[in-house]
Design a protein around this motif. Structure first.
Motif, PDB file in Angstrom:
ATOM      1  N   VAL A 143       0.860  -1.188   0.000  1.00  0.00           N
ATOM      2  CA  VAL A 143       0.000   0.000   0.000  1.00  0.00           C
ATOM      3  C   VAL A 143       0.892   1.232   0.000  1.00  0.00           C
ATOM      4  O   VAL A 143       1.786   1.355   0.837  1.00  0.00           O
ATOM      5  CB  VAL A 143      -0.917   0.001   1.251  1.00  0.00           C
ATOM      6  N   TRP A 146       0.814   7.294   0.740  1.00  0.00           N
ATOM      7  CA  TRP A 146      -0.254   8.292   0.671  1.00  0.00           C
ATOM      8  C   TRP A 146      -1.618   7.625   0.865  1.00  0.00           C
ATOM      9  O   TRP A 146      -2.489   8.202   1.497  1.00  0.00           O
ATOM     10  CB  TRP A 146      -0.189   9.129  -0.610  1.00  0.00           C
ATOM     11  N   ASP A 147      -1.802   6.406   0.361  1.00  0.00           N
ATOM     12  CA  ASP A 147      -3.056   5.690   0.601  1.00  0.00           C
ATOM     13  C   ASP A 147      -3.148   5.239   2.066  1.00  0.00           C
ATOM     14  O   ASP A 147      -4.215   5.289   2.670  1.00  0.00           O
ATOM     15  CB  ASP A 147      -3.192   4.489  -0.329  1.00  0.00           C
ATOM     16  N   LYS A 150      -4.066   8.255   4.129  1.00  0.00           N
ATOM     17  CA  LYS A 150      -5.481   8.574   3.896  1.00  0.00           C
ATOM     18  C   LYS A 150      -6.367   7.628   4.697  1.00  0.00           C
ATOM     19  O   LYS A 150      -7.323   8.054   5.347  1.00  0.00           O
ATOM     20  CB  LYS A 150      -5.801   8.471   2.400  1.00  0.00           C
ATOM     21  N   GLU A 151      -6.041   6.338   4.681  1.00  0.00           N
ATOM     22  CA  GLU A 151      -6.806   5.340   5.436  1.00  0.00           C
ATOM     23  C   GLU A 151      -6.727   5.618   6.937  1.00  0.00           C
ATOM     24  O   GLU A 151      -7.728   5.502   7.648  1.00  0.00           O
ATOM     25  CB  GLU A 151      -6.265   3.940   5.126  1.00  0.00           C
TER      26      GLU A 151
END
Length: 170
Positions: A143, A146-147, A150-151
């Protein structure tokens, strides 16, 4: 006219001037602390690369890789901008011109931060590392940082909302 010409001629020099420093700290794979002349410390966020967060798989590996490359070494850096947190974003060079961000990407310990980079060669390096399953690319479900961030933000919002709902229901 002379002032304009002088400013125009000096602008590129100030934009691309390199600063010499010694690396005295590694926060994570893409953030280092350097010691400048006058014993002044400065935190630098590496340009064009985003490494896994320390809490992510391979985050500690990325930090170790960066440490192995530059800790306690003399480096040259060029500041490119300030990020939204006020940190200096910089291109860091070591060992006679190696570009640290590129070395991290080639070894598979960081993503090419394409949203903030125009250097497509870094994308090619990333694809090669991915094909060879180097570093974080061993994980089929890797992952991007940045994801992941965000999560984490979304989970924090959900927890706050859940807490408010529980308090309101009580």
């Amino acid at each position: 006219m002379r002032i304009f010409l002088y400013a125009w001629l000096c602008f590129p020099l100030s934009l691309f001037s390199q600063t010499k420093a010694k690396v005295v700290g590694i926060s994570d794979g893409d953030t280092i602390t350097v010691l400048l002349s006058g014993n002044v410390q400065k935190k630098l966020r590496l340009a064009e690369v985003d490494c896994p967060e320390n809490r992510q798989p391979f985050g500690k590996n990325a930090k170790k890789f960066t440490s192995d490359q530059v800790f306690a070494k003399q480096i040259l850096f060029t500041e490119t901008k300030k990020d939204r947190y006020g940190r200096s974003v910089a291109k860091v060079y070591y060992d006679n011109g190696k570009y640290l961000s590129a070395e991290i990407i080639k070894a598979g310990y960081g993503w090419w931060y394409y949203a903030y980079s125009k250097d497509a060669d870094l994308g090619v390096m990333q694809n090669k590392a991915k094909t060879k399953k180097l570093g974080l690319w061993q994980d089929k479900k890797a992952v991007s940082p940045w994801d992941f961030r965000k999560e984490q933000r979304e989970n924090t919002k959900k927890k706050r909302l859940q807490k408010r709902l529980e308090q309101h229901a009580a």
